[in-house]
Design a protein around this motif. Structure first.
Motif, short mmCIF file in Angstrom:
data_model
loop_
_atom_site.label_atom_id
_atom_site.label_comp_id
_atom_site.label_asym_id
_atom_site.label_seq_id
_atom_site.Cartn_x
_atom_site.Cartn_y
_atom_site.Cartn_z
N ALA A 131 6.74 4.88 9.29
CA ALA A 131 7.56 6.28 8.98
C ALA A 131 7.37 6.54 7.37
CB ALA A 131 8.38 6.30 9.10
N VAL A 132 6.99 5.03 6.52
CA VAL A 132 6.68 5.39 5.04
C VAL A 132 5.57 5.87 4.82
CG1 VAL A 132 7.24 4.01 2.68
CG2 VAL A 132 8.97 3.49 4.78
N THR A 133 4.75 5.02 5.21
CA THR A 133 2.80 5.74 5.39
C THR A 133 2.70 6.59 4.98
OG1 THR A 133 2.36 3.11 5.29
CG2 THR A 133 0.79 4.94 5.37
N ARG A 134 3.63 7.48 7.18
CA ARG A 134 3.22 8.51 6.69
C ARG A 134 4.13 9.71 6.19
NH1 ARG A 134 4.71 6.61 11.87
NH2 ARG A 134 2.58 5.91 13.32
N ALA A 135 5.02 9.68 5.67
CA ALA A 135 5.47 10.35 5.01
C ALA A 135 5.30 10.64 3.24
CB ALA A 135 7.22 9.48 4.25
N ARG A 136 4.69 9.46 3.13
CA ARG A 136 3.59 9.12 1.71
C ARG A 136 2.18 9.95 1.34
NH1 ARG A 136 1.78 4.47 -1.89
NH2 ARG A 136 0.13 5.88 -3.60
N LEU A 137 1.41 9.74 3.33
CA LEU A 137 0.24 10.89 3.34
C LEU A 137 0.44 12.24 2.62
CD1 LEU A 137 -0.89 8.53 6.19
CD2 LEU A 137 -1.79 8.93 3.92
N SER A 138 2.38 12.69 3.80
CA SER A 138 1.99 14.53 3.04
C SER A 138 2.75 15.09 2.56
CB SER A 138 3.67 14.47 4.94
OG SER A 138 4.10 15.26 4.77
N ASP A 139 3.22 14.22 1.86
CA ASP A 139 3.74 13.52 0.36
C ASP A 139 2.10 13.96 -0.26
OD1 ASP A 139 6.28 13.86 0.77
OD2 ASP A 139 6.45 11.77 -0.31
N GLU A 140 1.00 12.96 0.00
CA GLU A 140 0.10 13.01 -0.72
C GLU A 140 -0.70 14.51 -0.74
OE1 GLU A 140 -1.93 10.00 -0.35
OE2 GLU A 140 -0.82 8.23 -1.34
N ALA A 141 -0.74 15.28 0.53
CA ALA A 141 -1.61 16.26 0.96
C ALA A 141 -1.28 17.02 0.52
CB ALA A 141 -1.04 15.90 2.64
N ASP B 220 -7.82 5.22 1.43
CA ASP B 220 -7.15 5.52 2.75
C ASP B 220 -6.04 4.76 2.90
OD1 ASP B 220 -6.98 6.82 5.21
OD2 ASP B 220 -8.78 5.26 5.75
N LEU B 221 -5.17 5.36 2.86
CA LEU B 221 -3.53 5.48 3.09
C LEU B 221 -3.46 5.39 4.60
CD1 LEU B 221 -1.31 4.16 2.11
CD2 LEU B 221 -0.32 6.50 1.39
N GLY B 222 -3.63 5.84 4.99
CA GLY B 222 -3.92 6.32 6.68
C GLY B 222 -4.32 4.93 7.42
N TRP B 223 -5.63 4.01 6.81
CA TRP B 223 -5.92 2.99 7.13
C TRP B 223 -4.40 1.86 7.11
CZ3 TRP B 223 -4.71 -2.03 5.23
CH2 TRP B 223 -5.78 -3.05 5.72
N ASN B 224 -3.66 2.19 6.59
CA ASN B 224 -2.31 1.48 7.29
C ASN B 224 -1.91 1.77 8.41
OD1 ASN B 224 -1.63 0.18 4.58
ND2 ASN B 224 0.54 1.20 4.24
N HIS C 102 1.19 -1.32 0.31
CA HIS C 102 0.12 0.36 -0.05
C HIS C 102 0.83 1.55 -0.39
CE1 HIS C 102 -3.24 -2.63 1.98
NE2 HIS C 102 -3.34 -2.26 0.38
N ALA C 103 1.73 1.03 1.40
CA ALA C 103 3.11 2.60 0.89
C ALA C 103 3.39 2.73 -0.23
CB ALA C 103 4.11 2.12 2.15
N GLN C 104 3.71 1.56 -0.71
CA GLN C 104 4.54 1.98 -2.35
C GLN C 104 3.93 1.40 -3.86
OE1 GLN C 104 6.45 -2.25 -2.48
NE2 GLN C 104 8.25 -1.07 -3.97
N GLY C 105 2.51 0.76 -3.78
CA GLY C 105 1.80 0.83 -4.14
C GLY C 105 0.94 2.71 -5.75
N VAL C 106 1.19 2.36 -6.55
CA VAL C 106 -0.24 3.20 -7.62
C VAL C 106 -1.38 2.95 -6.62
CG1 VAL C 106 -0.77 4.38 -9.04
CG2 VAL C 106 1.34 3.76 -8.79
N ASN C 107 -1.71 2.68 -6.06
CA ASN C 107 -3.53 2.71 -5.44
C ASN C 107 -4.89 3.65 -5.71
OD1 ASN C 107 -1.91 1.81 -2.42
ND2 ASN C 107 -1.62 3.28 -1.70
N PRO C 108 -5.88 2.35 -5.98
CA PRO C 108 -6.85 2.93 -6.89
C PRO C 108 -7.04 4.85 -5.82
CG PRO C 108 -7.43 1.59 -5.26
CD PRO C 108 -5.47 1.46 -5.38
N PRO C 109 -7.93 5.58 -7.03
CA PRO C 109 -8.52 6.62 -5.99
C PRO C 109 -9.80 6.42 -4.96
CG PRO C 109 -8.72 6.68 -8.49
CD PRO C 109 -8.33 5.27 -8.33
N GLY C 110 -9.31 7.10 -4.17
CA GLY C 110 -10.11 7.00 -2.91
C GLY C 110 -9.88 6.14 -2.02
#
Length: 198
Positions: free
Chosen positions: A179-189, A152-156, A142-150
């Protein structure tokens, strides 16, 4: 193995091939939908890399990982975030495992069923570690992939906490993946902010 046993093993392998077409909710870093076989392969690679440091028998761990989602060849994948009724998925998968292994010689059928039960019941150190690796591999995808629209990466961040809390190496891997998930969430935000807005 005699001719009948060889035929039964080939029939089993032909049925197990369905895992290559059993799609999961995750997508690869290239955007392709991941299969259960893809997930299982990387989980086995994790078992090979980390098994000794996790204090378990690496070969036994790889075996448990290899069969942990085998039933999905017949049942399909239930996405990790999907709601579940207690015992329903396990009962369907237990029935699927019986069907999948019915053509195997008894010794092989019993071994595969025992490995699957070991994972389900978390009955051994290898079963418990395999459960943790299953969660960590999903989080990594989930942290590395191209997730579908909508999606919720925060679910990780809450997924599989109990299965990844011990041994210490599982917890350390979990901390790194969070930490990788949080960084990606921050980048997406950051990517969805309009220019000039705080």
């Amino acid at each position: 193995m005699d001719e009948d046993e060889i035929g039964g093993a080939i029939a089993f392998l032909a049925l197990a091939e369905r895992l290559k077409d059993t799609l999961r909710n995750s997508r690869t870093s290239g955007g392709r939908t991941e299969s259960t076989a893809d997930h299982t392969w990387r989980m086995c690679l994790m078992a090979l890399l980390f098994g000794e440091e996790l204090g378990v028998d690496p070969w036994r761990l790889v075996q448990v990982c290899l069969v942990h989602d085998l039933a999905e060849a017949l049942t399909g994948d239930l996405p990790a975030p999907a709601p579940r009724k207690a015992g329903v998925k396990e009962a369907r998968e237990r029935e699927a495992m019986a069907t999948l292994t019915m053509t195997l010689p008894a010794r092989h059928r019993q071994r595969l069923l025992a490995l699957w039960e070991e994972y389900e019941a978390r009955a051994t150190p290898e079963g418990r570690v395999a459960r943790g690796l299953d969660k960590l591999e999903t989080i990594l995808q989930h942290a590395q992939g191209v997730n579908p629209p909508g999606f919720d990466l925060g679910w990780n961040l809450g997924y599989g906490r109990g299965d990844t809390a011990a041994p210490p190496l599982l917890a350390a891997l979990r901390e790194r993946l969070d930490a990788v998930t949080r960084a990606r969430l921050s980048d997406e935000a950051e990517a969805v902010r309009l220019p000039g807005t705080p």
